[in-house]
Design a protein around this motif. Structure first.
Motif, PDB file in Angstrom:
ATOM      1  N   LEU A  65       0.825  -1.210   0.000  1.00  9.01           N
ATOM      2  CA  LEU A  65       0.000   0.000   0.000  1.00  9.01           C
ATOM      3  C   LEU A  65       0.861   1.263   0.000  1.00  9.01           C
ATOM      4  O   LEU A  65       0.493   2.280  -0.594  1.00  9.01           O
TER       5      LEU A  65
ATOM      6  N   ARG B 157      -8.919   7.002   1.757  1.00 10.89           N
ATOM      7  CA  ARG B 157      -8.338   6.814   0.434  1.00 10.89           C
ATOM      8  C   ARG B 157      -8.411   5.366  -0.045  1.00 10.89           C
ATOM      9  O   ARG B 157      -8.421   5.099  -1.245  1.00 10.89           O
ATOM     10  N   ASP B 158      -8.445   4.426   0.891  1.00 14.44           N
ATOM     11  CA  ASP B 158      -8.540   3.020   0.512  1.00 14.44           C
ATOM     12  C   ASP B 158      -8.931   2.230   1.753  1.00 14.44           C
ATOM     13  O   ASP B 158      -8.614   2.616   2.881  1.00 14.44           O
ATOM     14  N   GLN B 159      -9.627   1.123   1.536  1.00 11.14           N
ATOM     15  CA  GLN B 159      -9.981   0.215   2.629  1.00 11.14           C
ATOM     16  C   GLN B 159     -10.155  -1.160   2.039  1.00 11.14           C
ATOM     17  O   GLN B 159     -10.685  -1.320   0.935  1.00 11.14           O
TER      18      GLN B 159
END
Length: 241
Positions: free
Chosen positions: A17, A75-77
């Motif tokens: 990530l 932003r991301d998960q």
């Protein structure tokens, strides 16, 4: 929960990530979860999946709360069979337990108390889709195999129903350099409940982080007189769940 003091092994997913960004470990929780800050102004949270609260739940709550309060931008998960992760944008400011504020506890505690009141006043109860009620917390504990003592199954009458943070321990408030609470993090348990559910935990956590003598300072900064019955009940419920 603690600030890592030793070298921390970076999980493969976190490294993926992060991409080319450098990583600095900033937080470790009691179930093996880790939080890293990148040099491109992101925070990466990674940890084992847990029934008490999930990072998917936190992402949903952050997106919702962002309409009324300053919280991290998601932003991301994601998740796999055993672990989950959450990527958010960094917010300028320092945690209330940053070493700078540990040396200035009176300012930090008052800022946290004031910021908690602002959060409660800002988030609309009628539009909140989640609950952090006594009943829901006890049910969640049961799913995790925890039996809450019977005397805690009924709490004091609700003083004021608000959208609670759900983990209002002092590290989860960010302060600016002027000593003002500006943002809130770790909202995975956010939901409607009596405001004393948050006040009890926030004030209790001052002892863990700054030492004795600051509980009532936080409550004063929040803007109410201490309610000893509700404080005792919600602290016992916190410990039991």
């Amino acid at each position: 929960m603690s600030i890592p003091v030793d070298d921390v092994a970076v999980p493969d997913r976190v490294r993926e990530l992060a991409g080319s960004a450098a990583l600095t470990p900033v937080w470790e929780n009691g179930i093996g979860g880790l939080t890293f800050r990148t040099d491109d102004e992101r925070f990466l949270k990674w940890g084992p999946r847990h029934l008490e609260a999930s990072m998917r739940a936190e992402a949903e709550r952050l997106r919702w709360a962002s309409a009324w309060a300053l919280v991290p931008h998601v932003r991301d998960q994601g998740e796999d069979g055993t672990h989950e992760w959450l990527v958010t944008s960094a917010i300028p400011g320092r945690s209330a337990v940053d070493p700078y504020w540990i040396e200035r506890p009176e300012i930090a505690v008052r800022a946290v108390g004031s910021a908690l009141r602002q959060l409660h006043d800002a988030l609309p109860v009628a539009e909140c889709p989640w609950s952090w009620s006594i009943e829901d917390r006890i049910a969640n504990a049961a799913e995790r195999g925890i039996l809450v003592p019977e005397h805690l199954h009924e709490g004091p009458p609700i003083d004021r129903l608000v959208v609670c943070h759900g983990d209002a321990c002092v590290p989860n408030t960010l302060l600016d350099d002027a000593g003002r609470g500006i943002a809130h993090v770790d909202l995975a348990a956010l939901g409607t409940a009596d405001r004393w559910a948050d006040i009890a935990v926030a004030s209790m956590s001052t002892g863990w982080n700054y030492g004795p003598g600051y509980e009532d300072v936080l409550i004063e900064a929040y803007g109410v007189d201490p309610d000893r019955e509700r404080l005792a009940y919600y602290r016992d419920l916190w410990d039991a769940t």
